[in-house]
Design an enzyme around this catalytic site. Structure first.
Site, mmCIF file in Angstrom:
data_model
loop_
_atom_site.group_PDB
_atom_site.id
_atom_site.type_symbol
_atom_site.label_atom_id
_atom_site.label_comp_id
_atom_site.label_asym_id
_atom_site.label_seq_id
_atom_site.Cartn_x
_atom_site.Cartn_y
_atom_site.Cartn_z
ATOM 1 N N PRO A 10 0.784 -1.225 0.000
ATOM 2 C CG PRO A 10 -0.094 -1.088 2.140
ATOM 3 C CD PRO A 10 0.546 -2.052 1.200
ATOM 4 C CG ASN A 11 -0.136 4.328 1.344
ATOM 5 O OD1 ASN A 11 -1.056 5.009 0.927
ATOM 6 N ND2 ASN A 11 -0.212 3.648 2.473
ATOM 7 N NE ARG A 18 4.066 6.566 1.491
ATOM 8 C CZ ARG A 18 4.344 5.320 1.843
ATOM 9 N NH1 ARG A 18 4.750 4.443 0.947
ATOM 10 N NH2 ARG A 18 4.219 4.954 3.095
ATOM 11 C CE1 TYR A 23 8.949 5.029 2.006
ATOM 12 C CE2 TYR A 23 7.467 6.873 2.405
ATOM 13 C CZ TYR A 23 7.979 5.641 2.781
ATOM 14 O OH TYR A 23 7.543 5.024 3.917
ATOM 15 C CG ASN A 74 8.545 -1.989 -0.117
ATOM 16 O OD1 ASN A 74 8.002 -2.096 0.979
ATOM 17 N ND2 ASN A 74 9.153 -0.884 -0.504
ATOM 18 C CB ALA A 77 1.742 -0.162 6.198
ATOM 19 C CG HIS A 80 5.825 -2.315 9.835
ATOM 20 N ND1 HIS A 80 7.175 -2.595 9.871
ATOM 21 C CD2 HIS A 80 5.674 -1.309 8.919
ATOM 22 C CE1 HIS A 80 7.812 -1.777 9.034
ATOM 23 N NE2 HIS A 80 6.926 -0.989 8.428
ATOM 24 C CG ASP A 87 0.173 -17.088 7.919
ATOM 25 O OD1 ASP A 87 1.240 -17.131 8.545
ATOM 26 O OD2 ASP A 87 -0.943 -17.158 8.473
ATOM 27 C CD GLU A 97 11.282 -7.496 5.370
ATOM 28 O OE1 GLU A 97 11.462 -8.659 5.826
ATOM 29 O OE2 GLU A 97 11.040 -6.517 6.098
ATOM 30 C CG HIS A 99 11.487 -2.236 4.156
ATOM 31 N ND1 HIS A 99 10.117 -2.260 4.051
ATOM 32 C CD2 HIS A 99 11.852 -3.390 4.781
ATOM 33 C CE1 HIS A 99 9.672 -3.371 4.616
ATOM 34 N NE2 HIS A 99 10.698 -4.078 5.058
ATOM 35 C CB SER A 101 12.604 4.598 4.371
ATOM 36 O OG SER A 101 11.663 3.699 4.946
ATOM 37 N NE ARG A 106 10.231 6.279 7.910
ATOM 38 C CZ ARG A 106 9.266 6.015 7.011
ATOM 39 N NH1 ARG A 106 9.427 5.012 6.142
ATOM 40 N NH2 ARG A 106 8.167 6.735 6.984
ATOM 41 N NE ARG A 110 7.375 4.406 9.436
ATOM 42 C CZ ARG A 110 6.237 4.470 8.713
ATOM 43 N NH1 ARG A 110 5.911 3.483 7.923
ATOM 44 N NH2 ARG A 110 5.457 5.531 8.781
HETATM 45 C C1 DQA Z 1 8.462 1.015 3.408
HETATM 46 C C2 DQA Z 1 8.580 1.253 4.908
HETATM 47 C C3 DQA Z 1 7.261 0.993 5.619
HETATM 48 O O1 DQA Z 1 7.411 1.221 7.017
HETATM 49 C C4 DQA Z 1 6.196 1.912 5.098
HETATM 50 O O2 DQA Z 1 4.950 1.611 5.691
HETATM 51 C C5 DQA Z 1 6.115 1.919 3.615
HETATM 52 C C6 DQA Z 1 7.316 1.808 2.808
HETATM 53 C C7 DQA Z 1 9.737 1.409 2.644
HETATM 54 O O3 DQA Z 1 9.858 1.022 1.494
HETATM 55 O O4 DQA Z 1 10.599 2.112 3.197
HETATM 56 O O5 DQA Z 1 5.035 2.132 3.057
HETATM 57 O O6 DQA Z 1 8.239 -0.372 3.190
#
Ligand code: DQA
Length: 148
Positions: A10-11, A18, A23, A74, A77, A80, A87, A97, A99, A101, A106, A110
């Site tokens: 998401p996002n 954003r 980012y 990635n 959110a 977390h 699963d 995995e 990320h 950031s 942070r 997170r």
């Molecule tokens: C993220 C870090 C997460 O904590 C956050 O919710 C994101 C992006 C990152 O790519 O740094 O949406 O996964």
């Protein structure tokens, strides 16, 4: 060419607008195009996807499990707290995995990931380049491309 799914939660579709201080300014469309090109140069058929819907992400992870393909994940959110995503990811043969950031620099919420324990590895804080590093690792493991 070997398929690799780059799955984003998401996002992340709002990259570029954003929180650019966190980012960056690159859009998700530009990132996707770049990763497909990077994949091609590494001998990988990279498919980049993004969803804001947890069930859709779970379905994509099932698809990856059935294909037996690598995933660069990635989960944003969901990383977390989503046991459903964890699963589903646990059924995937190999996932990295990522990320953008440095989640450890942070907010405390997170710092915990429900995905890391079963990941091949975790890349955090290296910006969008983290996706490239993940793909380079996949290519090296699979022996595809010039750096394989
Ligand atoms: C993220 C870090 C997460 O904590 C956050 O919710 C994101 C992006 C990152 O790519 O740094 O949406 O996964």
């Amino acid at each position: 060419m070997t398929t690799v799914l780059v799955l984003n939660g998401p996002n992340l579709g709002r990259l570029g607008t954003r929180e650019p201080d966190v980012y960056g300014h690159t859009t998700f469309a530009d990132l996707s195009e770049h990763l497909v090109d990077t994949g091609r140069s590494l001998g990988l058929d990279v498919q980049v996807r993004q969803t804001d819907h947890e069930g859709e992400m779970v379905g994509w992870l099932h698809e990856a499990a059935d294909l037996g393909c690598w995933v660069v994940l990635n989960a944003a959110a969901w990383t977390h707290y989503s046991i459903a995503v964890a699963d589903a990811a646990a059924q995937v043969a190999h996932y990295i995995e990522v990320h953008i950031s440095n989640v450890y620099a942070r907010e405390p919420f997170r710092h915990h990931s429900v995905l890391s324990a079963k990941a091949v590895g975790v890349i955090a804080g290296l910006g969008l380049g983290g996706y490239d590093l993940a793909l380079a690792h996949v290519a090296a493991e699979l022996g595809t491309g010039a750096t394989g």
